[in-house]
Design a protein around this motif. Structure first.
Motif, mmCIF file in Angstrom:
data_model
loop_
_atom_site.group_PDB
_atom_site.id
_atom_site.type_symbol
_atom_site.label_atom_id
_atom_site.label_comp_id
_atom_site.label_asym_id
_atom_site.label_seq_id
_atom_site.Cartn_x
_atom_site.Cartn_y
_atom_site.Cartn_z
ATOM 1 N N TYR A 62 0.782 -1.044 0.134
ATOM 2 C CA TYR A 62 -0.088 -0.097 0.025
ATOM 3 C C TYR A 62 1.043 1.122 -0.008
ATOM 4 O O TYR A 62 2.132 1.257 0.197
ATOM 5 C CB TYR A 62 -0.955 0.116 1.114
ATOM 6 C CG TYR A 62 -0.156 0.261 2.410
ATOM 7 C CD1 TYR A 62 0.219 1.531 3.060
ATOM 8 C CD2 TYR A 62 0.404 -0.884 3.181
ATOM 9 C CE1 TYR A 62 0.671 1.605 4.359
ATOM 10 C CE2 TYR A 62 1.084 -0.794 4.536
ATOM 11 C CZ TYR A 62 1.330 0.433 4.997
ATOM 12 O OH TYR A 62 2.014 0.605 6.178
ATOM 13 N N GLU A 63 0.351 2.418 -0.350
ATOM 14 C CA GLU A 63 0.738 3.784 -0.021
ATOM 15 C C GLU A 63 0.159 4.678 0.803
ATOM 16 O O GLU A 63 -1.139 4.297 0.848
ATOM 17 C CB GLU A 63 1.173 4.218 -1.568
ATOM 18 C CG GLU A 63 -0.084 4.765 -2.043
ATOM 19 C CD GLU A 63 0.098 5.534 -3.239
ATOM 20 O OE1 GLU A 63 1.339 6.021 -3.564
ATOM 21 O OE2 GLU A 63 -0.979 6.057 -4.078
ATOM 22 N N ALA A 88 -4.869 5.693 2.986
ATOM 23 C CA ALA A 88 -4.182 5.010 2.150
ATOM 24 C C ALA A 88 -4.630 4.172 0.945
ATOM 25 O O ALA A 88 -5.804 4.297 0.851
ATOM 26 C CB ALA A 88 -3.396 3.961 3.093
ATOM 27 N N ARG A 89 -3.841 3.587 0.103
ATOM 28 C CA ARG A 89 -4.438 3.062 -1.154
ATOM 29 C C ARG A 89 -3.486 1.918 -1.205
ATOM 30 O O ARG A 89 -2.404 1.672 -1.241
ATOM 31 C CB ARG A 89 -3.845 3.848 -2.404
ATOM 32 C CG ARG A 89 -4.751 3.309 -3.782
ATOM 33 C CD ARG A 89 -4.582 4.111 -4.763
ATOM 34 N NE ARG A 89 -3.431 4.456 -5.361
ATOM 35 C CZ ARG A 89 -2.826 3.591 -6.246
ATOM 36 N NH1 ARG A 89 -3.664 2.670 -6.921
ATOM 37 N NH2 ARG A 89 -1.599 3.813 -6.901
ATOM 38 N N ALA A 90 -4.491 0.797 -1.356
ATOM 39 C CA ALA A 90 -3.914 -0.933 -1.360
ATOM 40 C C ALA A 90 -3.710 -1.175 -3.021
ATOM 41 O O ALA A 90 -4.294 -0.773 -3.792
ATOM 42 C CB ALA A 90 -4.763 -1.697 -0.667
ATOM 43 N N LEU A 94 -5.608 -6.975 0.721
ATOM 44 C CA LEU A 94 -4.557 -7.185 1.943
ATOM 45 C C LEU A 94 -5.507 -7.673 3.256
ATOM 46 O O LEU A 94 -6.294 -7.121 3.727
ATOM 47 C CB LEU A 94 -3.998 -5.925 2.353
ATOM 48 C CG LEU A 94 -3.123 -5.022 1.574
ATOM 49 C CD1 LEU A 94 -2.591 -3.770 2.036
ATOM 50 C CD2 LEU A 94 -1.762 -6.049 0.894
ATOM 51 N N PHE A 97 -1.744 -6.202 6.925
ATOM 52 C CA PHE A 97 -0.405 -5.302 6.755
ATOM 53 C C PHE A 97 0.052 -4.853 7.784
ATOM 54 O O PHE A 97 -0.385 -4.846 8.972
ATOM 55 C CB PHE A 97 -1.010 -3.883 5.797
ATOM 56 C CG PHE A 97 -2.227 -3.347 6.585
ATOM 57 C CD1 PHE A 97 -1.821 -2.251 7.350
ATOM 58 C CD2 PHE A 97 -3.489 -3.680 6.444
ATOM 59 C CE1 PHE A 97 -2.705 -1.399 7.725
ATOM 60 C CE2 PHE A 97 -4.420 -2.923 7.102
ATOM 61 C CZ PHE A 97 -4.173 -1.888 7.928
ATOM 62 N N ARG A 135 -8.283 -3.606 -3.138
ATOM 63 C CA ARG A 135 -7.503 -3.000 -3.838
ATOM 64 C C ARG A 135 -8.334 -1.477 -3.884
ATOM 65 O O ARG A 135 -9.311 -1.302 -4.240
ATOM 66 C CB ARG A 135 -7.086 -3.515 -5.168
ATOM 67 C CG ARG A 135 -6.126 -2.584 -5.855
ATOM 68 C CD ARG A 135 -6.066 -3.370 -7.276
ATOM 69 N NE ARG A 135 -5.177 -2.539 -8.230
ATOM 70 C CZ ARG A 135 -4.565 -2.872 -9.288
ATOM 71 N NH1 ARG A 135 -5.064 -4.170 -9.790
ATOM 72 N NH2 ARG A 135 -3.834 -2.172 -9.944
ATOM 73 N N ARG A 137 -8.623 2.615 -1.950
ATOM 74 C CA ARG A 137 -8.337 3.188 -0.802
ATOM 75 C C ARG A 137 -9.053 2.744 0.458
ATOM 76 O O ARG A 137 -10.174 1.976 0.379
ATOM 77 C CB ARG A 137 -9.361 4.701 -1.218
ATOM 78 C CG ARG A 137 -8.778 5.618 -2.123
ATOM 79 C CD ARG A 137 -9.489 6.916 -2.352
ATOM 80 N NE ARG A 137 -9.506 7.520 -1.161
ATOM 81 C CZ ARG A 137 -9.979 8.703 -0.681
ATOM 82 N NH1 ARG A 137 -10.562 9.461 -1.621
ATOM 83 N NH2 ARG A 137 -9.969 9.334 0.360
ATOM 84 N N ASP A 186 4.262 4.251 7.073
ATOM 85 C CA ASP A 186 4.884 3.516 6.222
ATOM 86 C C ASP A 186 6.210 4.085 6.104
ATOM 87 O O ASP A 186 6.417 5.137 5.062
ATOM 88 C CB ASP A 186 4.196 3.507 4.946
ATOM 89 C CG ASP A 186 4.619 2.870 3.568
ATOM 90 O OD1 ASP A 186 5.191 1.610 4.206
ATOM 91 O OD2 ASP A 186 4.470 3.006 2.518
ATOM 92 N N ASP A 191 7.525 6.612 0.139
ATOM 93 C CA ASP A 191 6.378 6.987 0.014
ATOM 94 C C ASP A 191 5.957 7.927 0.848
ATOM 95 O O ASP A 191 6.274 8.253 2.086
ATOM 96 C CB ASP A 191 5.544 5.728 1.185
ATOM 97 C CG ASP A 191 3.867 5.764 0.906
ATOM 98 O OD1 ASP A 191 3.426 6.541 0.328
ATOM 99 O OD2 ASP A 191 3.362 5.100 1.555
#
Length: 479
Positions: A62-63, A88-90, A94, A97, A135, A137, A186, A191
């Motif tokens: 993710y980010e 975040a965005r995968a 997940l 995480f 997958r 947000r 993260d 990132d």
């Protein structure tokens, strides 16, 4: 901290560095050259990003797009109560995480508003949501408290949540991994995210952070300071500084005519910084003329009685301990372009920050009656082959303790001077400006700089020069 080896300045001695909508955003996956096939599938906690020096930091699944950090801090007891919300965005589904968090007590975790379970594995907070994250947000909220830790780096220096010598507060210093002592994150430079800080402290105590000061409101007993960082920022550049500060608020005019607000926070016990504060606008304009428009929305400085022995380029308002010299001011301000706006992806490329900021000092000194960059180069090149300046190569070291060694700073700057000598001053100036402009708010690797240098100069065979100065151990020959 042990004394530095001969010709091997430590992070202290080198004055090391003496977070609007995202512009130019590049996904971490693209930056690292990952593909969907390489990303972890649903199952155990997603694999880390695999930084070559700190492989346990960060997460490839993710980010983070935004951090909302809400802190309540008691300076007398050094106790922190906090809630951090992450948007975040995968990159893939997940089932679990992890976030990087060292110390502190986690009290609750929610994912998309639903309670999640978690475990602690060293500095990793492993989160298992009630339903796998699809997958796209997702949101995470972590509630935690306790006494934040000071973190000891491999080179023996101190970062993390560092108490002031007078005991009136603390300053958070994050390079390379210290932000995980106060923010679940993260925690990798690859990132970058925007940030909001709400810092509640007793009345009469000031709280500085990155970005723009939106408000500082008192309820009669405590004051909440709200800072908003609309420019993407790596975790290691985040800071909070709490204490008895003299706050100065001014503005300056950039070379483009725009107004830049300046917020500075100075501990009165460190002595006067009036000269440095007066010099800062001149330094910014000097560097704008060479590197392009100032990349932030505000500027300033934090000067605190925190005994760490180095300055740090915390975004917008760098941190300085005790005395503040011109060299450190020029160096840390240059990082706002090179390191903060244009940020390395992997710690092995730290010369892209420290070499550039060191070269900025050379440019300033040359323009103010000091030695030219060419003369600096010659003096350093005269060092014998046994000097640690030549070992290890700037992008090939394997020990994290070498991160802030002379090769990253001085040999990094020498790389730029060698390039200038090869391509000429006019093309070299274009390279510096285009590097700052084309990668503004982004993440970079060394090979991208090499490609730009060849493109701008029209010289297609600069790989030998970069091999000599960045990749091959030992003193380059023929220079």
């Amino acid at each position: 901290m042990s004394s530095p080896q001969p010709d091997r300045p430590s992070r202290r001695a080198l004055h090391r560095r003496l977070r609007r909508p995202i512009r130019g955003w590049v996904p971490v996956v693209a930056t690292l050259g990952l593909t969907a096939a390489l990303l972890p599938a649903a199952g155990p906690a997603a694999a880390t990003l695999g930084d070559t020096l700190f492989p346990g930091q960060g997460n490839a699944g993710y980010e983070v797009r935004h951090y909302d950090v809400d802190l309540t801090y008691a300076p007398d007891t050094n106790h922190l109560d906090a809630v951090t919300h992450l948007r975040a965005r995968a990159f893939t589904e997940l089932a679990s995480f992890h976030l990087d968090l060292e110390g502190l007590t986690v009290e609750a975790v929610t994912v998309d508003g639903t309670d999640a379970t978690w475990t602690r594995q060293g500095h990793e907070l492993v989160v298992t949501p009630a339903t796998a994250v699809a997958r796209g947000r997702f949101d995470v909220t972590v509630t935690y408290s306790g006494t934040p830790l000071e973190h000891t780096d491999p080179d023996g220096s101190t970062e993390g949540w560092v108490r002031s010598d007078t005991g009136d507060g603390a300053t958070a210093l994050g390079e390379p991994v210290g932000t995980m002592t106060w923010v679940p994150s993260d925690n990798t430079p690859g990132d970058k995210a925007t940030w909001t800080f709400d810092i509640t402290v007793p009345d009469g105590t000031e709280a500085a952070a990155n970005g723009d000061l939106v408000s500082h409101d008192s309820d009669g007993a405590s004051t909440t300071w709200t800072w908003v960082q609309d420019v993407p920022m790596a975790t290691y550049l985040a800071t909070v500084a709490i204490g008895q500060f003299d706050m100065a608020e001014t503005t300056m005019t950039s070379i483009r005519g725009g107004e830049i607000p300046i917020w500075s926070f100075v501990d009165p016990t460190v002595g006067s910084t009036a000269d440095a504060q007066a010099l800062l606008p001149k330094v910014i304009r000097f560097e704008e003329r060479r590197f392009g428009p100032y990349p932030g929305t505000s500027a300033g400085m934090i000067v605190d009685d925190v005994d760490v022995g180095y300055a740090l380029e915390t975004q917008d308002r760098p941190f300085y301990p005790y005395g503040l010299g011109t060299g450190a001011l020029v160096h840390e301000t240059a990082h706002q372009w090179y390191g903060d706006s244009v940020t390395l992806t992997d710690w092995h490329d730290i010369w892209l920050a420290e070499g550039f900021a060191t070269y900025a000092q050379w440019l300033w000194d040359s323009a103010h009656g000091g030695a030219s960059p060419a003369a600096r180069f010659r003096a350093l090149y005269a060092k014998p082959a046994s000097s640690s300046l030549w070992h290890p190569a700037p992008v090939k070291f394997t020990d994290p303790a070498d991160l802030f060694g002379a090769p990253s700073y001085q040999r990094g700057a020498m790389t730029l001077q060698a390039l200038r000598a090869r391509v000429g001053g006019e093309d070299f100036s274009r390279i510096l400006r285009r590097w700052a402009t084309e990668h503004r708010d982004g993440n970079v690797r060394t090979h991208q700089f090499e490609a730009l240098a060849e493109q701008v100069s029209g010289r297609r065979h600069l790989d030998g020069l970069f091999d000599d100065w960045l990749r091959l151990d030992g003193k380059p020959r023929g220079y």
